[in-house]
Write a protein that holds these residues in place. Structure first.
Motif, PDB file in Angstrom:
ATOM      1  N   MET A   1       0.852  -1.198   0.000  1.00  0.00           N
ATOM      2  CA  MET A   1       0.000   0.000   0.000  1.00  0.00           C
ATOM      3  C   MET A   1       0.880   1.238   0.000  1.00  0.00           C
ATOM      4  SD  MET A   1      -2.911   1.060   2.767  1.00  0.00           S
ATOM      5  CE  MET A   1      -3.979   2.456   2.506  1.00  0.00           C
ATOM      6  N   ASN A   2       0.626   2.110  -0.922  1.00  0.00           N
ATOM      7  CA  ASN A   2       1.387   3.357  -0.986  1.00  0.00           C
ATOM      8  C   ASN A   2       0.748   4.368  -0.042  1.00  0.00           C
ATOM      9  OD1 ASN A   2       3.106   5.415  -1.692  1.00  0.00           O
ATOM     10  ND2 ASN A   2       2.045   5.881  -3.616  1.00  0.00           N
ATOM     11  N   LEU A   3       1.121   4.300   1.221  1.00  0.00           N
ATOM     12  CA  LEU A   3       0.527   5.150   2.248  1.00  0.00           C
ATOM     13  C   LEU A   3       1.592   6.131   2.726  1.00  0.00           C
ATOM     14  CD1 LEU A   3      -1.989   5.665   3.949  1.00  0.00           C
ATOM     15  CD2 LEU A   3      -1.160   3.969   5.579  1.00  0.00           C
ATOM     16  N   PRO A   4       1.547   7.371   2.259  1.00  0.00           N
ATOM     17  CA  PRO A   4       2.568   8.343   2.655  1.00  0.00           C
ATOM     18  C   PRO A   4       2.567   8.579   4.155  1.00  0.00           C
ATOM     19  CG  PRO A   4       1.251   9.158   0.801  1.00  0.00           C
ATOM     20  CD  PRO A   4       0.556   7.943   1.328  1.00  0.00           C
ATOM     21  N   ALA A   5       3.737   8.892   4.668  1.00  0.00           N
ATOM     22  CA  ALA A   5       3.880   9.092   6.111  1.00  0.00           C
ATOM     23  C   ALA A   5       2.939  10.168   6.631  1.00  0.00           C
ATOM     24  CB  ALA A   5       5.331   9.439   6.444  1.00  0.00           C
ATOM     25  N   ASP A   6       2.678  11.191   5.822  1.00  0.00           N
ATOM     26  CA  ASP A   6       1.851  12.289   6.331  1.00  0.00           C
ATOM     27  C   ASP A   6       0.374  11.919   6.456  1.00  0.00           C
ATOM     28  OD1 ASP A   6       1.058  12.325   3.678  1.00  0.00           O
ATOM     29  OD2 ASP A   6       1.847  14.323   3.247  1.00  0.00           O
ATOM     30  N   ARG A   7       0.019  10.710   6.021  1.00  0.00           N
ATOM     31  CA  ARG A   7      -1.350  10.218   6.220  1.00  0.00           C
ATOM     32  C   ARG A   7      -1.464   9.356   7.471  1.00  0.00           C
ATOM     33  NH1 ARG A   7      -3.443   7.256   1.078  1.00  0.00           N
ATOM     34  NH2 ARG A   7      -5.245   6.982   2.464  1.00  0.00           N
ATOM     35  N   ILE A   8      -0.366   9.232   8.194  1.00  0.00           N
ATOM     36  CA  ILE A   8      -0.345   8.409   9.411  1.00  0.00           C
ATOM     37  C   ILE A   8       0.073   9.274  10.595  1.00  0.00           C
ATOM     38  CG2 ILE A   8       0.601   6.365  10.534  1.00  0.00           C
ATOM     39  CD1 ILE A   8       1.453   5.377   7.749  1.00  0.00           C
ATOM     40  N   THR A   9      -0.686   9.226  11.663  1.00  0.00           N
ATOM     41  CA  THR A   9      -0.283   9.844  12.929  1.00  0.00           C
ATOM     42  C   THR A   9       0.325   8.763  13.808  1.00  0.00           C
ATOM     43  OG1 THR A   9      -2.023  11.522  12.854  1.00  0.00           O
ATOM     44  CG2 THR A   9      -1.092  11.009  15.024  1.00  0.00           C
ATOM     45  N   GLY A  10       1.471   9.062  14.389  1.00  0.00           N
ATOM     46  CA  GLY A  10       2.112   8.132  15.303  1.00  0.00           C
ATOM     47  C   GLY A  10       1.629   8.376  16.727  1.00  0.00           C
ATOM     48  N   LEU A  11       1.520   7.305  17.509  1.00  0.00           N
ATOM     49  CA  LEU A  11       1.090   7.403  18.899  1.00  0.00           C
ATOM     50  C   LEU A  11       1.987   6.540  19.778  1.00  0.00           C
ATOM     51  CD1 LEU A  11      -1.083   8.342  21.009  1.00  0.00           C
ATOM     52  CD2 LEU A  11      -2.256   6.166  20.530  1.00  0.00           C
ATOM     53  N   VAL A  12       2.631   7.176  20.750  1.00  0.00           N
ATOM     54  CA  VAL A  12       3.416   6.451  21.747  1.00  0.00           C
ATOM     55  C   VAL A  12       2.515   6.223  22.951  1.00  0.00           C
ATOM     56  CG1 VAL A  12       5.456   6.490  23.224  1.00  0.00           C
ATOM     57  CG2 VAL A  12       5.549   7.520  20.938  1.00  0.00           C
ATOM     58  N   LEU A  13       2.292   4.970  23.298  1.00  0.00           N
ATOM     59  CA  LEU A  13       1.407   4.610  24.404  1.00  0.00           C
ATOM     60  C   LEU A  13       2.200   4.622  25.710  1.00  0.00           C
ATOM     61  CD1 LEU A  13      -0.483   1.702  22.639  1.00  0.00           C
ATOM     62  CD2 LEU A  13      -1.503   3.878  23.349  1.00  0.00           C
ATOM     63  N   ALA A  14       1.976   5.653  26.513  1.00  0.00           N
ATOM     64  CA  ALA A  14       2.720   5.819  27.768  1.00  0.00           C
ATOM     65  C   ALA A  14       1.774   6.104  28.929  1.00  0.00           C
ATOM     66  CB  ALA A  14       3.737   6.948  27.624  1.00  0.00           C
ATOM     67  N   GLY A  15       0.548   5.585  28.841  1.00  0.00           N
ATOM     68  CA  GLY A  15      -0.461   5.953  29.825  1.00  0.00           C
ATOM     69  C   GLY A  15      -0.727   4.934  30.907  1.00  0.00           C
ATOM     70  N   GLY A  16       0.143   3.905  31.019  1.00  0.00           N
ATOM     71  CA  GLY A  16      -0.119   2.833  31.969  1.00  0.00           C
ATOM     72  C   GLY A  16       0.300   3.152  33.394  1.00  0.00           C
ATOM     73  N   ARG A  17      -0.037   2.230  34.286  1.00  0.00           N
ATOM     74  CA  ARG A  17       0.289   2.389  35.711  1.00  0.00           C
ATOM     75  C   ARG A  17       1.758   2.112  36.013  1.00  0.00           C
ATOM     76  NH1 ARG A  17      -4.271   2.273  39.074  1.00  0.00           N
ATOM     77  NH2 ARG A  17      -6.195   1.518  38.129  1.00  0.00           N
ATOM     78  N   GLY A  18       2.433   1.366  35.145  1.00  0.00           N
ATOM     79  CA  GLY A  18       3.799   0.946  35.442  1.00  0.00           C
ATOM     80  C   GLY A  18       3.868  -0.017  36.614  1.00  0.00           C
ATOM     81  N   ALA A  19       2.845  -0.887  36.723  1.00  0.00           N
ATOM     82  CA  ALA A  19       2.738  -1.756  37.891  1.00  0.00           C
ATOM     83  C   ALA A  19       3.948  -2.663  38.043  1.00  0.00           C
ATOM     84  CB  ALA A  19       1.465  -2.606  37.788  1.00  0.00           C
ATOM     85  N   ARG A  20       4.464  -3.175  36.924  1.00  0.00           N
ATOM     86  CA  ARG A  20       5.595  -4.094  37.016  1.00  0.00           C
ATOM     87  C   ARG A  20       6.918  -3.361  37.241  1.00  0.00           C
ATOM     88  NH1 ARG A  20       4.374  -8.160  32.055  1.00  0.00           N
ATOM     89  NH2 ARG A  20       3.469  -6.272  31.172  1.00  0.00           N
ATOM     90  N   MET A  21       6.854  -2.039  37.246  1.00  0.00           N
ATOM     91  CA  MET A  21       8.021  -1.232  37.610  1.00  0.00           C
ATOM     92  C   MET A  21       7.782  -0.531  38.940  1.00  0.00           C
ATOM     93  SD  MET A  21       9.832   0.479  34.292  1.00  0.00           S
ATOM     94  CE  MET A  21      10.726  -0.531  33.109  1.00  0.00           C
ATOM     95  N   GLY A  22       6.956  -1.131  39.765  1.00  0.00           N
ATOM     96  CA  GLY A  22       6.706  -0.574  41.087  1.00  0.00           C
ATOM     97  C   GLY A  22       5.949   0.735  41.061  1.00  0.00           C
ATOM     98  N   GLY A  23       5.174   0.965  40.002  1.00  0.00           N
ATOM     99  CA  GLY A  23       4.403   2.196  39.880  1.00  0.00           C
ATOM    100  C   GLY A  23       5.147   3.332  39.219  1.00  0.00           C
TER     101      GLY A  23
END
Length: 204
Positions: A1-23
């Motif tokens: 698929m010829n999908l130019p980069a400007d048609r895609i928004t990137g999302l970094v998922l950083a909204g977790g509790r971090g439970a396995r890192m002690g919070g």
């Protein structure tokens, strides 16, 4: 698929509790002198147009990390850390493109061709969602469902799914036309889940 980069928004998922890192706020933990989320932003930004960060705390810190890419920080509309689907929904609502490419903040080696490979997979059958998987030498498959390319037009359906109390990522994907894309490099999808792992990789 010829999908130019400007048609895609990137999302970094950083909204977790971090439970396995002690919070601890996982994306802000340091790996080789840089925050984990910054490693992910750098790799993801090369493959997309706009960049977003999903974060439910320390939003100023994430905004500072994303400043080189003018990355906006978005928070879950749902309370109590409702999981990755809530982060995806926040990104889908904020995006101004047809497609959203997401990756978790603890995956500093994500593939440089993630967007390309997932975009190629949605075209043949008109799929709405493409996710990654790895297959090892013995044929064992590992699924990586939050490494995902999806249509932002699915936001209303996802909102309804969450409003009904549902939280399972793969259950929501099953409501739509979804494909899985096999990658060979398992390390590219490695999630750093503990402070011990972080220290070990930092010494590597």
């Amino acid at each position: 698929m010829n999908l130019p980069a400007d048609r895609i928004t990137g999302l970094v998922l950083a909204g977790g509790r971090g439970a396995r890192m002690g919070g601890a706020d996982k994306g802000l933990q340091m790996l080789q002198g840089e925050a984990l989320a910054l490693h992910v932003m750098r790799r993801l930004a090369r493959q997309v147009g706009p960049l977003l960060v999903s974060a439910n705390r320390h939003q100023d810190a994430y905004a500072a990390l994303g400043a080189p890419w003018h990355a906006a920080v978005v928070a879950d509309a749902l309370p109590d850390y409702a999981g990755p689907l809530a982060g995806l929904l926040a990104g889908m609502r904020a995006a101004r493109t047809e497609w959203l490419l997401a990756a978790p903040c603890d995956s500093p080696w994500l593939p440089s061709d993630l967007a390309l490979r997932l975009a190629e997979a949605v075209e043949p059958d008109g799929a709405d969602i493409a996710t990654a998987k790895t297959v090892n030498a013995t044929g064992e498959t590992s699924l990586h469902p939050v490494f995902v390319l999806l249509r932002t037009s699915l936001a209303d359906d996802l909102a309804a799914f969450l409003a009904a109390g549902e939280r399972k990522v793969r259950a929501w994907y099953a409501r739509h036309k979804a494909v899985e894309v096999a990658f060979a490099d398992e390390r590219a999808f490695y999630n750093i889940n503990s402070l011990q792992e972080l220290a070990e990789f930092g010494r590597a």
